[in-house]
Design a protein around this motif. Sequence first.
Motif, PDB file in Angstrom:
ATOM      1  N   TRP A  25      -0.997  12.363  36.336  1.00 26.57           N
ATOM      2  CA  TRP A  25      -0.485  11.272  35.496  1.00 26.57           C
ATOM      3  C   TRP A  25      -1.612  10.338  35.073  1.00 26.57           C
ATOM      4  O   TRP A  25      -1.688   9.901  33.922  1.00 26.57           O
ATOM      5  N   ALA A  49      12.483  11.681  33.609  1.00 26.24           N
ATOM      6  CA  ALA A  49      12.244  11.088  34.927  1.00 26.24           C
ATOM      7  C   ALA A  49      10.754  11.136  35.247  1.00 26.24           C
ATOM      8  O   ALA A  49      10.098  12.147  35.019  1.00 26.24           O
ATOM      9  N   ARG A  51       7.357   8.837  37.666  1.00 24.91           N
ATOM     10  CA  ARG A  51       7.016   7.804  38.633  1.00 24.91           C
ATOM     11  C   ARG A  51       7.072   6.422  37.975  1.00 24.91           C
ATOM     12  O   ARG A  51       6.747   6.290  36.797  1.00 24.91           O
ATOM     13  N   ASP A  52       7.434   5.404  38.784  1.00 23.46           N
ATOM     14  CA  ASP A  52       7.600   4.049  38.245  1.00 23.46           C
ATOM     15  C   ASP A  52       6.349   3.527  37.552  1.00 23.46           C
ATOM     16  O   ASP A  52       6.422   2.906  36.499  1.00 23.46           O
ATOM     17  N   ALA A  53       5.182   3.783  38.176  1.00 16.43           N
ATOM     18  CA  ALA A  53       3.940   3.240  37.614  1.00 16.43           C
ATOM     19  C   ALA A  53       3.683   3.825  36.226  1.00 16.43           C
ATOM     20  O   ALA A  53       3.255   3.119  35.308  1.00 16.43           O
ATOM     21  N   ALA A  55       6.031   5.037  34.205  1.00 14.06           N
ATOM     22  CA  ALA A  55       7.066   4.506  33.313  1.00 14.06           C
ATOM     23  C   ALA A  55       6.699   3.103  32.829  1.00 14.06           C
ATOM     24  O   ALA A  55       6.916   2.759  31.661  1.00 14.06           O
ATOM     25  N   ALA A  56       6.121   2.302  33.730  1.00  8.08           N
ATOM     26  CA  ALA A  56       5.754   0.935  33.358  1.00  8.08           C
ATOM     27  C   ALA A  56       4.640   0.934  32.306  1.00  8.08           C
ATOM     28  O   ALA A  56       4.698   0.182  31.327  1.00  8.08           O
TER      29      ALA A  56
ATOM     30  N   ASP B  44      -3.075   1.135  36.425  1.00 12.34           N
ATOM     31  CA  ASP B  44      -2.765   0.682  35.056  1.00 12.34           C
ATOM     32  C   ASP B  44      -3.980   0.825  34.152  1.00 12.34           C
ATOM     33  O   ASP B  44      -3.841   1.070  32.962  1.00 12.34           O
ATOM     34  N   ARG B 100       2.338  -6.510  29.842  1.00 11.85           N
ATOM     35  CA  ARG B 100       3.553  -6.771  30.604  1.00 11.85           C
ATOM     36  C   ARG B 100       3.751  -8.264  30.790  1.00 11.85           C
ATOM     37  O   ARG B 100       4.856  -8.743  30.905  1.00 11.85           O
TER      38      ARG B 100
END
Lengths: 338, 288
Positions: A25, A49, A51-53, A55-56, B44, B100
């Motif tokens: 990812w 679907a 991982r959250d990170a 998706a953010a 990030d 964000r």
Amino acid sequence: MTGARLLTRALADPASVAALDADDWTTLLTMARAEQLIGSLAHRLDGIAMRDAAAAILGDARLSMDHARRQALWEAEMARRALADVDVPVVLLKGTAYVAAGLSAGIGRSIGDLDILVPRDALGVVEEALIERGGWEWVKEDDYDDAYYRDHMHELPPLIHKERDRMIDVHHTILPLTAKPTPDAAALLADSEPLESGLRVLSAPDMICHAACHLFADGDLAGGLRNLWDIDRLLRDFGDAPGFWDRLGECADRHQLSRAVARALRLAERLYGTPVDGDVAGRGRAGDALYIRRLLARDGWGRETRKGLRGAFYIRSHWLRMPPVMLGRHLWTKWRKN
Amino acid sequence: MSGMRHEFRVTVGPVGFRIGSDWAGPLDAMRRLYSGYPAPGIPDFTVRLAAQRPWRRFIRPSVMIGGDFMLPDAAPMALAHGLLAAEMGMNLQMALGQRRHLLLHASAVERDGRALLMTGLSGAGKSTLSALLGERGWRFMGDEFALLDPESGLVHPFPRMVSLKNEAIGQFGGVVDPARLGPVMTGTPKGTIRHLRPPDDAIARMAEPAVPALLLFPRFGHDPAVREIGEAEIFVRLTQASTNYVALGETGFTALTRLIETVPCRALDYADTDTAVDMVETLWGELA
């Protein structure tokens, strides 16, 4: 997996990301940013679907590109107002055209400058209106560059807006005048289609021709994966329309771009699984593999790889734009100035 | 697939970073100062510290800062300043890439779940003041960026290493545990710089946001004074103090106007930091 395959696979087949681990990812997102495809990827993977990170990060990209879209449409509207009294067709090109026409290629696309096409004999009045009424001004005063643009290029030297800090490129055709193929600019304008706003966009086949020009003639194939993704999305929008492929073949031929369009189709098919018409795409050529290697030359840290191959494509792109003696003189002048 | 020779990952507040480097040195220094910080699984942002040319890894080594977001024409830095280069690379990702949160160029400290924000021009003392308050009973939240969540209106901490500059370095020399201080870097583009690791509770609570309760514009080098500022002036100053206000569009505007309408604000002039700390405590008691 070599180079940016991870990215092209995720775009072409969103379900494939189910198998990715955290490091995959990281690589995918880094490459997508470097290739300016993060917004397209974000929309493509919407609802999958993950991982959250991840998706953010993709959520941020969606917001960012929504904003880019709004800004691009606003710039187009500003240009429309500045040119309202000038009685010439104004054709939006590239990203702004895709979002203004509601095409899939515009979804999540990053958009930088505003590109418009106008008739060559109207360049003077368009330039004057943009500067006098629109608030744009010249980016830089450099006599060589200015003369070079006006004598040899397919666009005016770039203008930047005084307050909004956004650039506009005013084209009168889609390839430099010094390039070997000479697209039929009058036909591009004549076949263009009106939008509700009064602005226009190229016909579907001409959009593909222009995207192919953009892919091969601009720089060293930089941004190639993004330009090719445009072509994939456009062809999926247009491909089922009756007679589209015949018209594409005719237009490519009229603009002397049959080889460029054919190769763009083959590359899109190879990298994104784009459905293409075999008659227009032609048979694969030995050079295609080199193009694929060059397009995928990116590592997991977002760095460019294959410097030699990139260099070769850089020289080749200039070769396509101008004859050898002129190329020598141009590179010499640019080198001395720097 | 080729990686970078050395890699370090760190989470600061709500943001995960990975830093790749051609040299071990800068990352060893980061590993020491950032020990105990969490590491992100999917960062990030990516930062790259790379040699300008392959041989420049060894001969007159100079560091080019790269990453997901880059400035064109950025000047290379000396390898001796590699730690600073890494920090600048992280700041650059935040400044250019953060979407964000509304990113305010401000320091922040917290008490009882409520945050004091300090912003101002470079050299105004916001960084030093926040670090001092962090040693005197406040929870340190960050010395450089305050992250305003547009949905909740809360401020999220970004407790990276404090970047102490020039005269400010002396104020912490005998006060904090020497293990919390980084190497002294002289002759950097910003003068002499030494990093200070935030207090342990600031690191342990880096995921806890706070309600903004007071906004100050400190200004070092003037006779002590407190002034009110009009809302329009505050708004303009904060848009200038935000690197992503324009990029956030309407979201940024709504978040910023809400902050200004709900949080009291003062300009604060001071000549020495002890006086400033007293003035801050007084204002906090009156307004927050």
